[in-house]
Design a protein around this motif. Sequence first.
Motif, mmCIF file in Angstrom:
data_model
loop_
_atom_site.group_PDB
_atom_site.id
_atom_site.type_symbol
_atom_site.label_atom_id
_atom_site.label_comp_id
_atom_site.label_asym_id
_atom_site.label_seq_id
_atom_site.Cartn_x
_atom_site.Cartn_y
_atom_site.Cartn_z
ATOM 1 N N ASN A 114 11.603 14.657 -0.578
ATOM 2 C CA ASN A 114 11.836 14.194 0.780
ATOM 3 C C ASN A 114 10.723 13.256 1.231
ATOM 4 O O ASN A 114 10.969 12.208 1.860
ATOM 5 N N ALA A 115 9.467 13.617 0.869
ATOM 6 C CA ALA A 115 8.342 12.762 1.257
ATOM 7 C C ALA A 115 8.426 11.430 0.542
ATOM 8 O O ALA A 115 8.127 10.371 1.136
ATOM 9 N N ILE A 116 8.834 11.425 -0.712
ATOM 10 C CA ILE A 116 8.965 10.165 -1.453
ATOM 11 C C ILE A 116 10.048 9.298 -0.812
ATOM 12 O O ILE A 116 9.886 8.065 -0.635
ATOM 13 N N ALA A 117 11.163 9.938 -0.432
ATOM 14 C CA ALA A 117 12.257 9.171 0.185
ATOM 15 C C ALA A 117 11.816 8.590 1.523
ATOM 16 O O ALA A 117 12.092 7.409 1.833
ATOM 17 N N ARG A 118 11.123 9.327 2.356
ATOM 18 C CA ARG A 118 10.649 8.833 3.648
ATOM 19 C C ARG A 118 9.658 7.687 3.449
ATOM 20 O O ARG A 118 9.679 6.707 4.214
ATOM 21 N N GLN A 119 8.799 7.821 2.444
ATOM 22 C CA GLN A 119 7.831 6.744 2.207
ATOM 23 C C GLN A 119 8.532 5.488 1.685
ATOM 24 O O GLN A 119 8.129 4.354 2.018
ATOM 25 N N ALA B 127 7.361 9.677 7.606
ATOM 26 C CA ALA B 127 6.691 9.868 6.298
ATOM 27 C C ALA B 127 5.575 10.906 6.416
ATOM 28 O O ALA B 127 5.413 11.790 5.552
ATOM 29 N N ARG B 128 4.796 10.808 7.473
ATOM 30 C CA ARG B 128 3.698 11.771 7.654
ATOM 31 C C ARG B 128 4.249 13.178 7.833
ATOM 32 O O ARG B 128 3.697 14.159 7.314
ATOM 33 N N GLU B 129 5.376 13.282 8.552
ATOM 34 C CA GLU B 129 5.966 14.601 8.752
ATOM 35 C C GLU B 129 6.436 15.197 7.425
ATOM 36 O O GLU B 129 6.251 16.382 7.151
ATOM 37 N N ALA B 130 7.073 14.316 6.596
ATOM 38 C CA ALA B 130 7.564 14.800 5.294
ATOM 39 C C ALA B 130 6.394 15.234 4.396
ATOM 40 O O ALA B 130 6.456 16.249 3.689
ATOM 41 N N ILE B 131 5.327 14.416 4.438
ATOM 42 C CA ILE B 131 4.149 14.753 3.619
ATOM 43 C C ILE B 131 3.511 16.047 4.115
ATOM 44 O O ILE B 131 3.103 16.924 3.328
ATOM 45 N N ARG C 281 0.833 -1.211 0.000
ATOM 46 C CA ARG C 281 0.000 0.000 0.000
ATOM 47 C C ARG C 281 0.861 1.252 0.000
ATOM 48 O O ARG C 281 0.571 2.244 -0.707
ATOM 49 N N VAL C 282 1.938 1.202 0.809
ATOM 50 C CA VAL C 282 2.846 2.344 0.843
ATOM 51 C C VAL C 282 3.515 2.520 -0.516
ATOM 52 O O VAL C 282 3.719 3.639 -0.995
ATOM 53 N N GLN C 283 3.853 1.391 -1.171
ATOM 54 C CA GLN C 283 4.463 1.474 -2.496
ATOM 55 C C GLN C 283 3.514 2.145 -3.499
ATOM 56 O O GLN C 283 3.936 2.944 -4.339
ATOM 57 N N THR C 284 2.247 1.805 -3.394
ATOM 58 C CA THR C 284 1.256 2.451 -4.278
ATOM 59 C C THR C 284 1.229 3.955 -4.044
ATOM 60 O O THR C 284 1.164 4.770 -4.977
#
Length: 728
Positions: free
Chosen positions: A353-358, A393-397, A313-316
């Motif tokens: 950054n958000a993509i990298a954290r995810q 990830a939530r913080e980056a998003i 799901r995270v990959q999606t």
Amino acid sequence: MRNAWTLVRRDLRRSTTNVMAIIVLAGLVMIPSLFTWFNVIATWDPFGNTKNLTVAVANTDEGYQSALIPLRVNIGEQAISALRANNDLNWVITSRDDAIEGTRSGEYYAALVLPPEFSTDMMTFYEDGGQRTAIEYYTNEKKNALAPNITEQGATEVSTNINEAFAATLGEVGLRIISSLSEELNDPDTQAALSRLEAGVGQIAAQLRSGAGTADIFTALISSSVPLVTSASDLAASSGRALQQASDAISGGADAARSLTSTLTSAAGSLGGALSASDASYQAVSDRIDDVYASLDDQSSSSADTVEALAARVQTQVDQYVRARDSAVATVAPLIPDIARGAFDLVVSRLDNAIARQQALRDGLENAALQLRNNNADTGAARQEALGLVADAREAIESAKNAYDTSLRPKLEALGSTLSSIDDGIATVGNDLSTATATLSGGTDKLLDRLAQAQSTTSSVSDSLTDAADRFDGLSMALAEAIDTGDLRALTDAIGNDPGMLATSLSKPVQLERVPVFAVASFGSAMTPLYLMLGLWVGALLASVAIRVDVPVGALPQGESLTPDQTYIGRYGIFALVGFAQSTLVSIGLILFVQVEPAHPWLLILAAWVSSLVFTLITYTFVVAFGNAGKALSVLLLVFQIAGSGGAYPLQVLPQWFPNISPFLPGTHAVDAIRSAIAGVYDGDYWMALGWLVLFIVPILLLGFVLRRPLMDYNKNLLRELESTKLM
């Protein structure tokens, strides 16, 4: 029918073997002709003999003399002189009292009296308070019905002659003034006045020539303006093309602006939606991790599957972020203005950054799932690590979302508003450019036409002023010659020395040209239809009075009898023959003796035959059906036809009931047919009139054969009663 013809032959034989019968029948045949011929001859040309009508004329005009010009004018005397040469009426020049008294006594048919102020009123009609002059006209309407109308026509002609004489008098007075001036030319005061007049005339001529020169200048100026207007037209055309190109370019810019606005709105909307959805999605991932690790002791294998599902799901989510980031870089970056470039780069870096954290979260979840399958995981440490990755990830998003909401989106919205305003401005400028181009391209031709018209007008004005200046120069030369020689002939030539032509133009500006349509030879010829119709009706009426309509006892051989119908049709034979003789004699006499000169002689004879046939049948049937009352009825019908047939006066000028009954009178159609034969046939009107006339035979035969039967006994009794009086 055989017995009826036998009766006709016997009546004819008896009428030609008895002397008295021959005399009576000859009189019956002659009377209609005498009636018609002499009435037509009497009315042949009544207006050509008006010279026998005596009209008195009295002149009390005292004349007129102007205070400016010492010439006495008496228009009344000139009118009397003109009447002496007029032969339309028998003019008698007398005093006012005799004219009025003679009209009252019948010595004169009418009288004309010219008042004392006659010339004064005519010569001062143009002054303030001037009055139209009037001629007193007295007419004796008791003496004759037609004479007042004829004399009134003569009086109108007198008025016309006086107006003509007045116009001629004006021309004569003008020449007399010039003649009297020629006698005064030797006077020093006159010489000085003429010198001043000559100077004034010369000055006027110079002013007129100056005006003509000014008009020529305007003409030249207008001519030189034409090339300027043509050049302006070419410039306007080229400007129009340039403006059109600018308009096309602006229109392209407007389309680009609208495309940029749409692209930015779409990309920003997609990016904002992705950021908002991710935050809620990762909250659900965090909750699911807590649930997985709480139930880890019971279901290790199932928990590993759940963690792997969360990793997928995270990959999606990562894939969506990558697509959103790549789309923004590919579509928005080339279009973004410099003012929003920094905010856009900040959002892109936060997205990276958000993509990298995810991705780190995805890797951590896959590693945790592998440890769960191998049962070698530290549950507490793995749980805390996973939750930490989710929080990162939530913080980056959240950081990317805040950068978008606070930096990029406000600038994109401001840019969209600006582009919308630019779009509206571009549309307005395009419309203005189109209007300006149309105005520049459409007005040049009209301006050139107006310049050509103005050039023609100024040229015409110059010619007129030059011509007037030439006239005044001629007048100035004539005045100079008159001063030097004392002769006014040159001045007379300049003013005009043909008073007769001037008088004719003033008194008769329009001449009436008469073009007759269906012309007749004379007034008597025009009255012939009425008198011929009346003569034939009188002949038919006299025949019904002089000839018996019944068959007396003993007129037939022993043992031979006739039915009422045979008697009716058989006895009519002698009436028809008498009517035929009457109509033949009267129509041929009109052609040969009276010389009516009909346009169609044979049609005139045919109309007389048909009219006589119908008239004799009507009067005969009336007497057969009604006896003596039938004769009275025939006379009554004759009275109606005198005026109701339209033979003398137009039906439109008579009381309304005459036009109403006119179509039902046989004389009306007889007059129409005879008039067409004399003057000319138009569109078959002759044959239509004869057809209507013949239709009267139908009701008359119905009366003779059917309707009279109930009256036969009544008429016999009435006849016996009248004979018993020994008077009727």
